[in-house]
Write a protein that holds these residues in place. Structure first.
Motif, mmCIF file in Angstrom:
data_model
loop_
_atom_site.group_PDB
_atom_site.id
_atom_site.type_symbol
_atom_site.label_atom_id
_atom_site.label_comp_id
_atom_site.label_asym_id
_atom_site.label_seq_id
_atom_site.Cartn_x
_atom_site.Cartn_y
_atom_site.Cartn_z
ATOM 1 N N PHE A 117 40.691 63.407 11.383
ATOM 2 C CA PHE A 117 41.872 63.376 12.255
ATOM 3 C C PHE A 117 41.797 64.418 13.364
ATOM 4 O O PHE A 117 42.389 64.239 14.414
ATOM 5 N N GLY A 118 41.044 65.507 13.134
ATOM 6 C CA GLY A 118 40.857 66.520 14.167
ATOM 7 C C GLY A 118 41.999 67.525 14.239
ATOM 8 O O GLY A 118 43.032 67.362 13.576
ATOM 9 N N PRO A 119 41.812 68.585 15.047
ATOM 10 C CA PRO A 119 42.851 69.610 15.201
ATOM 11 C C PRO A 119 44.149 68.999 15.725
ATOM 12 O O PRO A 119 44.138 68.254 16.700
ATOM 13 N N PHE A 120 45.243 69.313 15.048
ATOM 14 C CA PHE A 120 46.570 68.782 15.413
ATOM 15 C C PHE A 120 46.569 67.256 15.500
ATOM 16 O O PHE A 120 47.295 66.667 16.309
ATOM 17 N N ASP A 121 45.730 66.614 14.670
ATOM 18 C CA ASP A 121 45.625 65.153 14.599
ATOM 19 C C ASP A 121 45.260 64.522 15.956
ATOM 20 O O ASP A 121 45.656 63.393 16.267
ATOM 21 N N GLU A 122 44.472 65.251 16.751
ATOM 22 C CA GLU A 122 44.105 64.766 18.084
ATOM 23 C C GLU A 122 43.302 63.469 18.015
ATOM 24 O O GLU A 122 43.554 62.522 18.775
ATOM 25 N N ASN A 123 42.326 63.412 17.106
ATOM 26 C CA ASN A 123 41.502 62.204 16.979
ATOM 27 C C ASN A 123 42.335 61.008 16.521
ATOM 28 O O ASN A 123 42.153 59.890 17.004
ATOM 29 N N ALA A 124 43.240 61.270 15.578
ATOM 30 C CA ALA A 124 44.111 60.193 15.092
ATOM 31 C C ALA A 124 44.979 59.666 16.223
ATOM 32 O O ALA A 124 45.222 58.450 16.336
ATOM 33 N N GLY A 125 45.445 60.559 17.083
ATOM 34 C CA GLY A 125 46.266 60.145 18.219
ATOM 35 C C GLY A 125 45.499 59.249 19.179
ATOM 36 O O GLY A 125 46.050 58.268 19.701
ATOM 37 N N ILE A 126 44.227 59.571 19.403
ATOM 38 C CA ILE A 126 43.388 58.724 20.263
ATOM 39 C C ILE A 126 43.237 57.341 19.648
ATOM 40 O O ILE A 126 43.338 56.311 20.331
ATOM 41 N N LEU A 127 43.002 57.313 18.346
ATOM 42 C CA LEU A 127 42.821 56.033 17.643
ATOM 43 C C LEU A 127 44.097 55.187 17.745
ATOM 44 O O LEU A 127 44.031 53.975 18.015
ATOM 45 N N GLU A 128 45.237 55.815 17.552
ATOM 46 C CA GLU A 128 46.507 55.087 17.632
ATOM 47 C C GLU A 128 46.762 54.555 19.040
ATOM 48 O O GLU A 128 47.172 53.407 19.221
ATOM 49 N N THR A 129 46.523 55.392 20.045
ATOM 50 C CA THR A 129 46.796 55.000 21.431
ATOM 51 C C THR A 129 45.856 53.903 21.900
ATOM 52 O O THR A 129 46.284 52.901 22.496
ATOM 53 N N GLU A 130 44.538 54.082 21.642
ATOM 54 C CA GLU A 130 43.541 53.131 22.129
ATOM 55 C C GLU A 130 43.674 51.756 21.468
ATOM 56 O O GLU A 130 43.429 50.732 22.107
ATOM 57 N N LEU A 131 44.019 51.742 20.178
ATOM 58 C CA LEU A 131 44.081 50.469 19.445
ATOM 59 C C LEU A 131 45.501 49.963 19.219
ATOM 60 O O LEU A 131 45.689 48.897 18.609
ATOM 61 N N ASP A 132 46.482 50.728 19.706
ATOM 62 C CA ASP A 132 47.886 50.345 19.544
ATOM 63 C C ASP A 132 48.225 50.094 18.074
ATOM 64 O O ASP A 132 48.750 49.046 17.689
ATOM 65 N N ILE A 133 47.889 51.088 17.248
ATOM 66 C CA ILE A 133 48.201 51.018 15.823
ATOM 67 C C ILE A 133 48.920 52.302 15.410
ATOM 68 O O ILE A 133 48.995 53.258 16.183
ATOM 69 N N LYS A 134 49.432 52.306 14.195
ATOM 70 C CA LYS A 134 50.074 53.491 13.623
ATOM 71 C C LYS A 134 49.347 53.866 12.342
ATOM 72 O O LYS A 134 49.141 53.023 11.462
ATOM 73 N N LEU A 135 48.919 55.124 12.236
ATOM 74 C CA LEU A 135 48.279 55.611 11.014
ATOM 75 C C LEU A 135 49.329 56.271 10.129
ATOM 76 O O LEU A 135 50.106 57.113 10.590
ATOM 77 N N ILE A 136 49.330 55.878 8.877
ATOM 78 C CA ILE A 136 50.273 56.432 7.907
ATOM 79 C C ILE A 136 49.469 57.208 6.874
ATOM 80 O O ILE A 136 48.729 56.630 6.073
ATOM 81 N N ASN A 137 49.587 58.526 6.906
ATOM 82 C CA ASN A 137 48.795 59.394 6.034
ATOM 83 C C ASN A 137 49.680 59.981 4.945
ATOM 84 O O ASN A 137 50.582 60.785 5.217
ATOM 85 N N ARG A 138 49.442 59.536 3.724
ATOM 86 C CA ARG A 138 50.180 60.061 2.568
ATOM 87 C C ARG A 138 49.214 60.826 1.661
ATOM 88 O O ARG A 138 48.006 60.795 1.859
ATOM 89 N N ASP A 139 49.747 61.491 0.660
ATOM 90 C CA ASP A 139 48.912 62.320 -0.211
ATOM 91 C C ASP A 139 47.822 61.525 -0.912
ATOM 92 O O ASP A 139 46.717 62.027 -1.130
ATOM 93 N N GLY A 176 40.544 49.151 13.647
ATOM 94 C CA GLY A 176 40.811 50.536 13.249
ATOM 95 C C GLY A 176 40.144 50.886 11.930
ATOM 96 O O GLY A 176 39.630 51.993 11.761
ATOM 97 N N CYS A 177 40.127 49.937 10.999
ATOM 98 C CA CYS A 177 39.456 50.171 9.712
ATOM 99 C C CYS A 177 37.953 50.370 9.902
ATOM 100 O O CYS A 177 37.349 51.232 9.258
ATOM 101 N N VAL A 178 37.355 49.567 10.799
ATOM 102 C CA VAL A 178 35.926 49.712 11.076
ATOM 103 C C VAL A 178 35.635 51.092 11.643
ATOM 104 O O VAL A 178 34.691 51.779 11.219
ATOM 105 N N VAL A 179 36.453 51.530 12.593
ATOM 106 C CA VAL A 179 36.266 52.850 13.204
ATOM 107 C C VAL A 179 36.423 53.947 12.158
ATOM 108 O O VAL A 179 35.618 54.879 12.081
ATOM 109 N N LEU A 180 37.455 53.845 11.326
ATOM 110 C CA LEU A 180 37.690 54.864 10.295
ATOM 111 C C LEU A 180 36.550 54.920 9.291
ATOM 112 O O LEU A 180 36.147 56.004 8.845
#
Length: 325
Positions: free
Chosen positions: A17-39, A54-58
């Motif tokens: 996900f990167g510092p301050f979830d920066e990578n996750a934010g790029i993934l969400e913006t570029e693919l127009d998805i929402k990541l839900i991170n639970r324990d 998004g699953c392929v990228v992850l």
């Protein structure tokens, strides 16, 4: 739709996900998805096609993180673009071949699919042209393959050369003898060799003439057998220089020619690289590999700089076309 990402390595999520979830934010913006991170799970929410992508990228990001690679914004963007082109691509498996080991024990591997294809092109052909923007690894990978060939005794000699084009300074006014004058042009080649072999080993090989680093003019009148020969910055060769160079190699030799057509410093004279790419493209055992901006593996800012210059060049060409019409 919402899809749970199967078996995520929870401990790797901060790295992915990167510092301050920066990578996750790029993934969400570029693919127009929402990541839900639970324990205990990770889910993706959005349009079905985007979620699947998004699953392929992850999957690729987690696999790269698991083998210790740094996951940054540039890598995330690259994998997104790759997934758009080839949704079934397994990046880790494709990039797993080790070319050689640095003096620090770090394995040198292709970092992008384009680099992997470039390495395969060099393996397959006697002469390979690697063409593309700065930061795509053209020269570095060629030197790594040359070192690997030398270590495995596939060749007995490495020859590295560049045209000594005067970029704003006259050679005659620079201090030192001829070697001192041309060394700055050859410094990137020294740097790559030092990383892979160490300065002392390189110096020893140069003393024994096993490694030769010289300006292109030094190649005239020679025939190089059993050698791995690299011509760097080839966009700054004349047609005559390129012809001279390409006829230097002998038996059991391999040639790699690298260059960036956007960085020609020949004051309007025709480039030997561009001429060679036109007339040699259909000859057997000559390969041409073209890198694109998306293949830049240096700092992400390098790609933005390349983009800015390309936009300005295109704008100037359009304006020139209008003024000439």
């Amino acid at each position: 739709m919402q899809k749970t990402f199967k078996n995520p390595e929870i401990a790797l999520i901060p790295a992915v996900f990167g510092p301050f979830d920066e990578n996750a934010g790029i993934l969400e913006t570029e693919l127009d998805i929402k990541l839900i991170n639970r324990d205990d799970y990770l889910a993706l929410n959005g349009e079905e096609a985007n979620v699947e992508m998004g699953c392929v990228v992850l999957e690729n990001l987690f696999a790269l993180a698991a083998r210790g690679e740094l996951i940054d914004v540039q890598k995330v963007r690259y994998l997104i673009n790759l997934a758009r082109e080839d949704a079934g691509c397994n990046v880790v498996q494709a990039l797993d071949e080790c070319i050689c080991i640095t003096t620090r024990g770090k394995p040198i591997k292709a970092k992008t699919i384009a680099q992997k294809n470039y390495v395969e092109c060099i393996h397959k052909n006697v002469v390979t042209f690697g063409v593309g923007p700065a930061g795509t690894g053209k020269t570095y990978l060629a030197v790594a393959l040359a070192v690997a060939a030398l270590k495995s005794k596939q060749v007995a000699k490495i020859v590295l050369t560049r045209p000594a084009v005067e970029a704003g300074e006259k050679l005659g006014f620079l201090p030192g003898d001829l070697q001192n004058k041309v060394d700055p042009y050859l410094r990137p080649l020294y740097d790559a060799l030092f990383e892979m072999l160490g300065p002392e080993t390189v110096a020893g090989y140069m003393e024994k003439n096993i490694i030769e680093i010289a300006p292109l003019a030094y190649m005239r009148g020679r025939t190089l057998d059993n050698s791995f020969i690299i011509l760097d910055e080839a966009q700054n060769t004349s047609i005559e220089q390129m012809k001279m160079f390409l006829t230097r190699f002998g038996f059991n030799s391999k040639i790699v020619v690298t260059g960036d057509p956007t960085q020609i410093d020949l004051d309007g004279k025709p480039s030997g690289l561009m001429h060679a790419l036109k007339i040699l493209k259909d000859i057997e055992q000559i390969g041409i590999h073209r890198f694109e901006k998306k293949d830049i593996v240096r700092h992400a800012l390098v790609q933005k700089i390349v983009d800015a210059y390309e936009r300005k060049s295109n704008e100037s060409n359009r304006n020139h076309g209008r003024s000439g019409s």
